[in-house]
Design an enzyme around this catalytic site. Sequence first.
Site, PDB file in Angstrom:
ATOM      1  N   SER A 145      45.388 -27.501 -10.933  1.00 24.46           N
ATOM      2  CA  SER A 145      44.621 -28.157 -11.991  1.00 24.46           C
ATOM      3  C   SER A 145      43.323 -27.387 -12.181  1.00 24.46           C
ATOM      4  O   SER A 145      42.860 -26.694 -11.265  1.00 24.46           O
ATOM      5  CB  SER A 145      44.305 -29.604 -11.591  1.00 24.46           C
ATOM      6  OG  SER A 145      43.358 -30.193 -12.464  1.00 24.46           O
ATOM      7  N   TYR A 158      40.688 -35.891  -5.637  1.00 27.89           N
ATOM      8  CA  TYR A 158      41.708 -35.224  -6.446  1.00 27.89           C
ATOM      9  C   TYR A 158      41.430 -33.725  -6.505  1.00 27.89           C
ATOM     10  O   TYR A 158      42.333 -32.899  -6.307  1.00 27.89           O
ATOM     11  CB  TYR A 158      41.730 -35.819  -7.849  1.00 27.89           C
ATOM     12  CG  TYR A 158      42.678 -35.130  -8.795  1.00 27.89           C
ATOM     13  CD1 TYR A 158      44.055 -35.254  -8.645  1.00 27.89           C
ATOM     14  CD2 TYR A 158      42.204 -34.333  -9.841  1.00 27.89           C
ATOM     15  CE1 TYR A 158      44.939 -34.612  -9.499  1.00 27.89           C
ATOM     16  CE2 TYR A 158      43.071 -33.688 -10.702  1.00 27.89           C
ATOM     17  CZ  TYR A 158      44.438 -33.835 -10.533  1.00 27.89           C
ATOM     18  OH  TYR A 158      45.299 -33.190 -11.382  1.00 27.89           O
TER      19      TYR A 158
END
Length: 248
Positions: A145, A158
């Site tokens: 990501s 995250y």
Amino acid sequence: MQTSSGIQGKVVAITGASSGIGEATALLLAEQGAKVVLGARGSDRLKALAARIADGGSDASYAVTDVRRRNDVSALVKLACERYGKLDVFVNNAGIGPIAPLDDLRVKEWEDMIDVNIKGVLYGIAAALPVFRRQGFGHFVNTASTAGLITKPNQAVYSATKFAVRAISEGLRQEAGDKLRVTIVSPGFVQTNFAESVNNPEVRAQITASMDSFAIPADAIARAIAFAIEQPANVDVGEIIVRPTAQT
């Protein structure tokens, strides 16, 4: 056994395949001639996707796969090898992102992100790497990501898991030798069901608004994955970052 460049005839296993980036990738690769092996937790969605691919004239199989369970991931790889006799690509795509401020102390959600986003990738490597070594070829594509490039408020855990994916992938690439390939794909805001896992109402509203405003379709990430896979065997696309032009 040798593998060729391109996508036609390659056997590709994909985790998190029933929706979002995984689904888009499965559809695109199948359209380009790959045999796709689909893994995800939802059996109904998997069955429907496999049927859709078969209706389009391509080959697909599936197994219910929870990447938190090592045996599930091993079974997905075993399915690919037993049905097709090889595995060319393993796409470590399954991931979750219930982001929230650390002050919320959502410890269970932290643990879930570690189990899915980090341990799930490691289980994929543990399942596919011995197969790749025996074959003398293979390709890992690991979905990270843009949160693995920079940390922002509410994304600490995250982001940490995606930094870990990038570190694991780069270490694997350096250890892989000249027969295996490793690609990191780092998406930005993509039109997926990502916001459904966010339980903090304020953060969820922010994510939803950003997606509605400028998120790119999951197919954009699928095309990046296909680009990496279709390169000649001696070309390793190390990392691809794909994000909306409007994303800061």
